[in-house]
Design a protein around this motif. Sequence first.
Motif, PDB file in Angstrom:
ATOM      1  N   UNK A   1       0.825  -1.206   0.000  1.00 53.97           N
ATOM      2  CA  UNK A   1       0.000   0.000   0.000  1.00 53.97           C
ATOM      3  C   UNK A   1       0.857   1.252   0.000  1.00 53.97           C
ATOM      4  N   UNK A   2       1.948   1.224   0.745  1.00 53.64           N
ATOM      5  CA  UNK A   2       2.857   2.368   0.773  1.00 53.64           C
ATOM      6  C   UNK A   2       3.526   2.574  -0.586  1.00 53.64           C
ATOM      7  N   UNK A   3       3.905   1.497  -1.236  1.00 52.40           N
ATOM      8  CA  UNK A   3       4.523   1.598  -2.566  1.00 52.40           C
ATOM      9  C   UNK A   3       3.546   2.155  -3.590  1.00 52.40           C
ATOM     10  N   UNK A   4       2.270   1.892  -3.376  1.00 55.50           N
ATOM     11  CA  UNK A   4       1.258   2.385  -4.319  1.00 55.50           C
ATOM     12  C   UNK A   4       1.176   3.912  -4.316  1.00 55.50           C
ATOM     13  N   UNK A   5       1.554   4.555  -3.172  1.00 61.09           N
ATOM     14  CA  UNK A   5       1.587   6.009  -3.129  1.00 61.09           C
ATOM     15  C   UNK A   5       2.661   6.555  -4.075  1.00 61.09           C
ATOM     16  N   UNK A   6       3.746   5.816  -4.241  1.00 57.51           N
ATOM     17  CA  UNK A   6       4.853   6.269  -5.080  1.00 57.51           C
ATOM     18  C   UNK A   6       4.638   5.914  -6.544  1.00 57.51           C
ATOM     19  N   UNK A   7       3.952   4.806  -6.794  1.00 56.22           N
ATOM     20  CA  UNK A   7       3.715   4.373  -8.175  1.00 56.22           C
ATOM     21  C   UNK A   7       2.331   3.737  -8.227  1.00 56.22           C
ATOM     22  N   UNK A   8       1.380   4.423  -8.801  1.00 52.04           N
ATOM     23  CA  UNK A   8      -0.003   3.941  -8.826  1.00 52.04           C
ATOM     24  C   UNK A   8      -0.093   2.587  -9.518  1.00 52.04           C
ATOM     25  N   UNK A   9      -0.833   1.675  -8.914  1.00 50.23           N
ATOM     26  CA  UNK A   9      -1.009   0.337  -9.456  1.00 50.23           C
ATOM     27  C   UNK A   9      -0.004  -0.671  -8.943  1.00 50.23           C
ATOM     28  N   UNK A  10       0.933  -0.234  -8.127  1.00 52.63           N
ATOM     29  CA  UNK A  10       1.982  -1.141  -7.671  1.00 52.63           C
ATOM     30  C   UNK A  10       1.504  -2.073  -6.559  1.00 52.63           C
ATOM     31  N   UNK A  11       0.434  -1.724  -5.875  1.00 49.99           N
ATOM     32  CA  UNK A  11      -0.022  -2.526  -4.744  1.00 49.99           C
ATOM     33  C   UNK A  11      -0.390  -3.940  -5.167  1.00 49.99           C
ATOM     34  N   UNK A  12      -1.310  -4.061  -6.113  1.00 51.14           N
ATOM     35  CA  UNK A  12      -1.752  -5.399  -6.526  1.00 51.14           C
ATOM     36  C   UNK A  12      -0.605  -6.178  -7.163  1.00 51.14           C
ATOM     37  N   UNK A  13       0.212  -5.484  -7.935  1.00 47.03           N
ATOM     38  CA  UNK A  13       1.332  -6.155  -8.592  1.00 47.03           C
ATOM     39  C   UNK A  13       2.346  -6.668  -7.565  1.00 47.03           C
ATOM     40  N   UNK A  14       2.608  -5.886  -6.525  1.00 46.21           N
ATOM     41  CA  UNK A  14       3.593  -6.288  -5.515  1.00 46.21           C
ATOM     42  C   UNK A  14       3.065  -7.468  -4.688  1.00 46.21           C
ATOM     43  N   UNK A  15       1.774  -7.456  -4.391  1.00 46.66           N
ATOM     44  CA  UNK A  15       1.191  -8.593  -3.665  1.00 46.66           C
ATOM     45  C   UNK A  15       1.263  -9.868  -4.504  1.00 46.66           C
ATOM     46  N   UNK A  16       1.021  -9.739  -5.795  1.00 47.00           N
ATOM     47  CA  UNK A  16       1.139 -10.887  -6.694  1.00 47.00           C
ATOM     48  C   UNK A  16       2.583 -11.388  -6.736  1.00 47.00           C
ATOM     49  N   UNK A  17       3.524 -10.459  -6.769  1.00 53.77           N
ATOM     50  CA  UNK A  17       4.934 -10.832  -6.771  1.00 53.77           C
ATOM     51  C   UNK A  17       5.303 -11.563  -5.490  1.00 53.77           C
TER      52      UNK A  17
END
Length: 418
Positions: free
Chosen positions: A111-127
């Motif tokens: 969620x914190x990474x999503x503030x820096x790059x929109x859309x990164x939350x779901x991708x990071x959880x998948x990773x």
Amino acid sequence: MKYAVTFAEKHGGEEQSTLARQMARTKRRAKLQALALIAPLMLFLVVVLVLPIGTLLARGFDNGDAAALLPRTAEALSAWNGQDAPHEELFAALAGDLKEAAREDVAVLAKQLNYHDAGMRSMFLKLARKVRTAEAPYAPSFIEVNEDWSSPRYWRALQQVMPSVTDFYILSALDLMRDENGDIASVPPSTAVNLEVLARTFTVSASVTVMCLLLGYPLAALIARSRGTAANVLIVLVLLPFWTSLLVRTSAWVVLLQSRGVVNNVLAWLGMIDPEAPLDLIYNRVGVVIAMTHILLPFMILPIYSVMKGIPPVYMRAAASLGARPLSSFFRVYLPMTMPGVSAGCLLVFILALGYYITPALVGGPRDQMISYFIAYYANQVTNWGMAAALSIILLVAVLVLYVIYNRLVGIQRLRIG
């Protein structure tokens, strides 16, 4: 005789010294008693006001514990220049940290990474789910989730969340960011909204302050000149809104200002408007200014009235006896004497208007919401405490700057209206 005088002087000096020490002890005891009396109040203010506000404002610089959650990644990123393509050591470090990290902590970091790059939350959880079963080399697994892992894009976002203290939220609140070289730059125009909201907040607050002054000054003068029952009735009418809930007063304006409301119906009955084309008075800037002016008007009237009540009428009569016309007497004698009340009322109304939330939310449109709306949005809906704290800091600093400017131009000592 000489020895007697010397003895008297000596003992007289000792008595004066003793008396001075006793008076000093008495003063210290009185100060300690006064401090003891206000100590519970000071402790209460610190616990319920200073500490919560200080904790919230500190969140504007808090970057979380990403480095503690991803220690190998933090060490590998510290040796990476942020420009070159990521190497296998970075992939291996992040994969190892994600395998050992708790799922709840990974979700918070995503969620914190999503503030820096929109859309990164779901991708990071998948990773995170994928690398738990992956084996070295890890780069293909990362690229399979998203090809941008082979570029510096996502690694820079990880690099930004590693420090425990950050200026990311403060910069974002001012529509700024750090570019690829780490320099401060403006955000894209499509995402630049915070400065516009801040300007809108000050514009609405200034408009409401001016309207309250134009309406409140003559009304305060009328109350100050009235006597007996008339003055008491007017004071009660000014204080009456305080006995009604703010939400009820704001909702009443929705009924009054809507297209088929009381105001439009009366104007149509008087023939001033076309019944089929009512005035647009609600869910826009006009409705916000009208409702906020009504609610904040007593805060302008009361300080001005308290000053006017203390001005003897003889001053105006003296000016008239010296040949001054009524208008000249007003501007050269009466108005300058009422300026402490005007200054106090304007400052009070302006500061209160800056933090208004309920009234713009109910009678304003989407482009009329003030900064308090967005603070509540970040705190309650998206749970981005960093942005909520940053916007609060920007608003607090802006108010302090205006206070300093006001003190330079007018002088805060003029607020003494008693």
